[in-house]
Design a protein around this motif. Structure first.
Motif, PDB file in Angstrom:
ATOM      1  N   ASP A 174       0.806  -1.224   0.000  1.00 32.38           N
ATOM      2  CA  ASP A 174       0.000   0.000   0.000  1.00 32.38           C
ATOM      3  C   ASP A 174       0.835   1.268   0.000  1.00 32.38           C
ATOM      4  OD1 ASP A 174      -2.457  -1.356  -0.008  1.00 32.38           O
ATOM      5  OD2 ASP A 174      -2.356  -1.671   2.150  1.00 32.38           O
ATOM      6  N   TYR A 218      -6.519   2.052  -1.350  1.00 31.10           N
ATOM      7  CA  TYR A 218      -5.087   1.816  -1.119  1.00 31.10           C
ATOM      8  C   TYR A 218      -4.429   1.367  -2.415  1.00 31.10           C
ATOM      9  CZ  TYR A 218      -6.018   2.312   3.823  1.00 31.10           C
ATOM     10  OH  TYR A 218      -6.377   2.813   5.039  1.00 31.10           O
ATOM     11  N   GLN A 219      -3.327   2.013  -2.723  1.00 32.88           N
ATOM     12  CA  GLN A 219      -2.591   1.700  -3.954  1.00 32.88           C
ATOM     13  C   GLN A 219      -1.140   1.409  -3.601  1.00 32.88           C
ATOM     14  OE1 GLN A 219      -3.976   1.311  -6.977  1.00 32.88           O
ATOM     15  NE2 GLN A 219      -5.948   1.672  -5.974  1.00 32.88           N
ATOM     16  N   PRO A 220      -0.514   0.490  -4.265  1.00 29.78           N
ATOM     17  CA  PRO A 220      -0.973  -0.163  -5.484  1.00 29.78           C
ATOM     18  C   PRO A 220      -1.825  -1.407  -5.260  1.00 29.78           C
ATOM     19  CG  PRO A 220       1.308  -0.752  -5.102  1.00 29.78           C
ATOM     20  CD  PRO A 220       0.913   0.205  -4.002  1.00 29.78           C
ATOM     21  N   SER A 221      -2.102  -1.801  -4.018  1.00 31.79           N
ATOM     22  CA  SER A 221      -2.796  -3.074  -3.788  1.00 31.79           C
ATOM     23  C   SER A 221      -4.236  -3.073  -4.293  1.00 31.79           C
ATOM     24  CB  SER A 221      -2.788  -3.421  -2.301  1.00 31.79           C
ATOM     25  OG  SER A 221      -3.676  -2.565  -1.583  1.00 31.79           O
ATOM     26  N   GLY A 222      -4.867  -1.919  -4.317  1.00 29.11           N
ATOM     27  CA  GLY A 222      -6.270  -1.851  -4.713  1.00 29.11           C
ATOM     28  C   GLY A 222      -7.238  -2.219  -3.611  1.00 29.11           C
ATOM     29  N   ARG A 234     -10.989   0.578  -3.805  1.00 28.83           N
ATOM     30  CA  ARG A 234      -9.610   0.629  -4.338  1.00 28.83           C
ATOM     31  C   ARG A 234      -8.828   1.836  -3.795  1.00 28.83           C
ATOM     32  NH1 ARG A 234      -8.133  -2.783  -7.765  1.00 28.83           N
ATOM     33  NH2 ARG A 234      -6.691  -1.431  -8.831  1.00 28.83           N
TER      34      ARG A 234
END
Length: 155
Positions: free
Chosen positions: A20, A131-135, A129
């Protein structure tokens, strides 16, 4: 928190939030420079940072609100009250500032959601979605202003 704590906080970020976008030390240092932000740490017996947390105090008067930026606790020290102590310190700052408090938390982070619920937060929405990059999805949670809680009102 002091600037020299930033490296340890960044190490914990990598452990705690690997998918994240963990913050680098420079992000913590930048946050410490902002006059509207408060960061706290809990240290273990040898002075090592065991946990950290940050909150932004936004607006003023009737437009005051606060936003929890982060809480992180060393996995070897979790479930010992450190997160709750850090949250308590942030909420004390928020109560002095006034207004409601907001935060986002992963929808699958049951221990954090339980801690926030015990502190008077309620889920008010879901950010898909977030939290990035986890999605991963996040719940948006809020706690009414302290004065509203006493009166039984809502923000």
């Amino acid at each position: 928190m002091r600037a020299e704590d930033a490296e340890r906080c960044a190490e914990l970020e990598i452990i705690l939030f690997p998918g994240d976008g963990p913050w680098p030390a420079s992000a913590f240092v930048d946050e410490l420079r902002a006059p509207h932000v408060r960061y706290f740490v809990v240290r273990d017996g040898d002075g090592t940072v065991a946990g950290y947390a940050g909150i932004a105090l936004l607006g003023n008067g009737s437009g005051a609100e606060s936003e929890v930026h982060t809480i992180g606790v060393d996995p070897d020290r979790q479930r010992r009250g450190i997160g709750g102590a850090l949250l308590g310190a942030m909420l004390a700052e928020a109560d002095r500032h006034g207004g409601p408090v907001f935060l986002e938390v992963r929808t699958d982070n049951d221990p954090a959601i339980e801690m926030y619920t015990r502190a008077g937060f309620a889920v008010v929405g879901t950010r898909r979605r977030y939290y990035q990059p986890s999605g991963a999805d996040a719940y948006t949670m809020t706690r009414p202003a302290a004065a509203d809680e006493v009166k039984g009102g809502h923000p």
